[in-house]
Design a protein around this motif. Structure first.
Motif, mmCIF file in Angstrom:
data_model
loop_
_atom_site.group_PDB
_atom_site.id
_atom_site.type_symbol
_atom_site.label_atom_id
_atom_site.label_comp_id
_atom_site.label_asym_id
_atom_site.label_seq_id
_atom_site.Cartn_x
_atom_site.Cartn_y
_atom_site.Cartn_z
ATOM 1 N N GLU A 4 0.851 -1.203 0.000
ATOM 2 C CA GLU A 4 0.000 0.000 0.000
ATOM 3 C C GLU A 4 0.881 1.246 0.000
ATOM 4 O O GLU A 4 1.827 1.355 0.780
ATOM 5 C CB GLU A 4 -0.913 0.042 1.237
ATOM 6 C CG GLU A 4 -1.995 -1.023 1.260
ATOM 7 C CD GLU A 4 -1.494 -2.377 1.747
ATOM 8 O OE1 GLU A 4 -0.324 -2.461 2.151
ATOM 9 O OE2 GLU A 4 -2.277 -3.340 1.709
ATOM 10 N N GLY A 5 0.551 2.183 -0.886
ATOM 11 C CA GLY A 5 1.279 3.451 -0.914
ATOM 12 C C GLY A 5 2.620 3.395 -1.621
ATOM 13 O O GLY A 5 3.319 4.397 -1.703
ATOM 14 N N THR A 6 3.017 2.218 -2.128
ATOM 15 C CA THR A 6 4.315 2.137 -2.808
ATOM 16 C C THR A 6 4.150 2.114 -4.329
ATOM 17 O O THR A 6 3.112 1.710 -4.853
ATOM 18 C CB THR A 6 5.098 0.857 -2.428
ATOM 19 O OG1 THR A 6 4.309 -0.277 -2.781
ATOM 20 C CG2 THR A 6 5.430 0.789 -0.974
ATOM 21 N N THR A 7 5.202 2.557 -4.996
ATOM 22 C CA THR A 7 5.302 2.384 -6.443
ATOM 23 C C THR A 7 6.155 1.144 -6.661
ATOM 24 O O THR A 7 7.240 1.027 -6.083
ATOM 25 C CB THR A 7 5.977 3.600 -7.100
ATOM 26 O OG1 THR A 7 5.141 4.746 -6.890
ATOM 27 C CG2 THR A 7 6.165 3.387 -8.591
ATOM 28 N N GLY B 193 -2.612 -4.094 -3.574
ATOM 29 C CA GLY B 193 -2.745 -2.705 -3.132
ATOM 30 C C GLY B 193 -1.631 -1.741 -3.460
ATOM 31 O O GLY B 193 -1.583 -0.641 -2.896
ATOM 32 N N ARG C 44 0.228 1.284 -4.944
ATOM 33 C CA ARG C 44 -0.350 2.539 -5.445
ATOM 34 C C ARG C 44 -0.236 2.588 -6.964
ATOM 35 O O ARG C 44 -1.152 2.985 -7.668
ATOM 36 C CB ARG C 44 0.403 3.724 -4.825
ATOM 37 C CG ARG C 44 -0.134 5.081 -5.242
ATOM 38 C CD ARG C 44 0.648 6.197 -4.580
ATOM 39 N NE ARG C 44 2.037 6.182 -5.001
ATOM 40 C CZ ARG C 44 3.033 6.733 -4.301
ATOM 41 N NH1 ARG C 44 2.779 7.282 -3.142
ATOM 42 N NH2 ARG C 44 4.267 6.694 -4.753
ATOM 43 N N LYS C 45 0.952 2.148 -7.458
ATOM 44 C CA LYS C 45 1.178 2.192 -8.903
ATOM 45 C C LYS C 45 2.191 1.129 -9.281
ATOM 46 O O LYS C 45 3.103 0.832 -8.506
ATOM 47 C CB LYS C 45 1.710 3.583 -9.285
ATOM 48 C CG LYS C 45 1.871 3.767 -10.775
ATOM 49 C CD LYS C 45 2.267 5.180 -11.130
ATOM 50 C CE LYS C 45 2.302 5.338 -12.646
ATOM 51 N NZ LYS C 45 2.779 6.654 -13.065
ATOM 52 N N TYR D 160 -7.502 -1.473 -13.851
ATOM 53 C CA TYR D 160 -6.992 -0.701 -12.702
ATOM 54 C C TYR D 160 -6.645 0.709 -13.180
ATOM 55 O O TYR D 160 -5.465 1.045 -13.327
ATOM 56 C CB TYR D 160 -5.728 -1.359 -12.127
ATOM 57 C CG TYR D 160 -5.966 -2.665 -11.404
ATOM 58 C CD1 TYR D 160 -6.435 -2.676 -10.087
ATOM 59 C CD2 TYR D 160 -5.698 -3.894 -12.011
ATOM 60 C CE1 TYR D 160 -6.635 -3.869 -9.408
ATOM 61 C CE2 TYR D 160 -5.898 -5.094 -11.334
ATOM 62 C CZ TYR D 160 -6.367 -5.077 -10.032
ATOM 63 O OH TYR D 160 -6.563 -6.257 -9.357
ATOM 64 N N ARG E 185 -3.371 3.081 -12.480
ATOM 65 C CA ARG E 185 -2.425 2.432 -11.557
ATOM 66 C C ARG E 185 -1.346 1.608 -12.260
ATOM 67 O O ARG E 185 -0.408 1.145 -11.605
ATOM 68 C CB ARG E 185 -3.190 1.557 -10.552
ATOM 69 C CG ARG E 185 -3.952 2.398 -9.521
ATOM 70 C CD ARG E 185 -4.777 1.542 -8.590
ATOM 71 N NE ARG E 185 -3.959 0.595 -7.845
ATOM 72 C CZ ARG E 185 -4.439 -0.520 -7.298
ATOM 73 N NH1 ARG E 185 -5.728 -0.821 -7.423
ATOM 74 N NH2 ARG E 185 -3.644 -1.333 -6.637
#
Length: 275
Positions: A47-50, A69, A71-72, A93, A96
């Motif tokens: 979560e929240g990571t590329t 999950g 982020r991208k 998606y 993303r």
């Protein structure tokens, strides 16, 4: 996971797009979606990571990373045949998944995701995997732009990555990885998991950067390890002759009668600093 992410099974995707794994590109497609999830989970919370992925192929691992999950995902793929299959995942998606058509060996990874944190997760093509790893290990600035590397290799390469002194697999790769990272083998993957099945077992390796590796010139460490392991059966006074041989070893406080595989990472750094 086909139900979990609402996308069709990978076998159907591969058939529909007429994809076959090409040996020239070092491809082996991973179709078991439970396994791709296991690889993605090895990288820790997403979560929240590329996430940067190299060689996504039809996108089995890409789907797992997105479902967990991230982020991208920024995926680098040089095989244009795979782009339509990846475009379907991108549509599923929105915003993303970014797919870059290109050669990973010529890619400036650091510029891809200026907003960290970045994790690299990949089932690397066999023919470029080791070179990519070395490129990620040797930037001048440290700590690097990535938080962790979760990579699949042939098992024999994985053993070289995690090897320490007095291990038959210990060599240049073990020294470089041991110097700048904490590396561990997470789990093996049998040939049957792939299409087509390779002749060897694969393994997933997880590496995290050491915050303060021993200060040492990258170029000198490369020189010393290349010379020492280039003639690994010889005593160091002989194999390191082009770099100063006995006098270099005495300066570093290392017995000239020792052999390369008996030296710790710290001792290789000492040699590099004595050059």
């Amino acid at each position: 996971m086909a139900a979990l992410d609402g996308l069709p099974p990978l076998r159907d995707v591969i058939q529909r797009h007429g994809l076959d794994a090409r040996k020239a590109l070092g491809q082996n497609f991973l179709l078991d979606l439970n396994l791709t999830q296991k690889i993605a989970r090895t990288a820790g919370a997403l979560e929240g990571t590329t996430v940067i992925e190299v060689g996504p192929g039809p996108g089995g691992l890409t789907r797992a990373i997105l479902a967990l999950g991230a982020r991208k995902v920024i995926a680098i793929e040089r095989d244009t045949r795979c782009l339509p299959a990846l475009a379907e995942i991108a549509d599923h998606y929105p915003g993303r998944l970014e797919v870059i058509e290109g050669d990973a060996l010529k890619t400036d990874f650091e510029s891809l995701a200026p907003q960290g944190p970045v994790k690299i997760i990949a089932n690397l093509p066999y023919n470029v995997g080791t070179q990519l790893l070395v490129n990620w290990l040797l930037p001048g600035a440290w700590p690097p732009f990535w938080q962790s590397l979760t990579l699949m290799f042939q098992k024999e390469v994985g053993e070289r990555i995690v090897a320490g002194e007095d291990d038959d697999h210990y060599g240049r790769l073990g020294v470089l990885c041991g110097w700048r990272t904490e590396a561990r083998m997470a789990f093996d993957v049998s040939p049957q998991a792939f299409t087509p099945p390779p002749k060897v077992t694969s393994t997933v390796v997880h590496l995290t950067p050491r915050e303060n590796p021993i200060p040492c010139s990258v170029a000198n460490l490369e020189k010393v390890t290349q010379a020492a392991f280039g003639q690994r059966r010889k005593m160091l006074r002989q194999s390191l002759k082009p770099l100063g041989g006995e006098s270099l070893l005495v300066k570093a406080g290392i017995d000239p009668a020792r052999r390369a595989e008996t030296l710790s990472v710290e001792e290789f750094c000492l040699l590099a600093s004595s050059l």
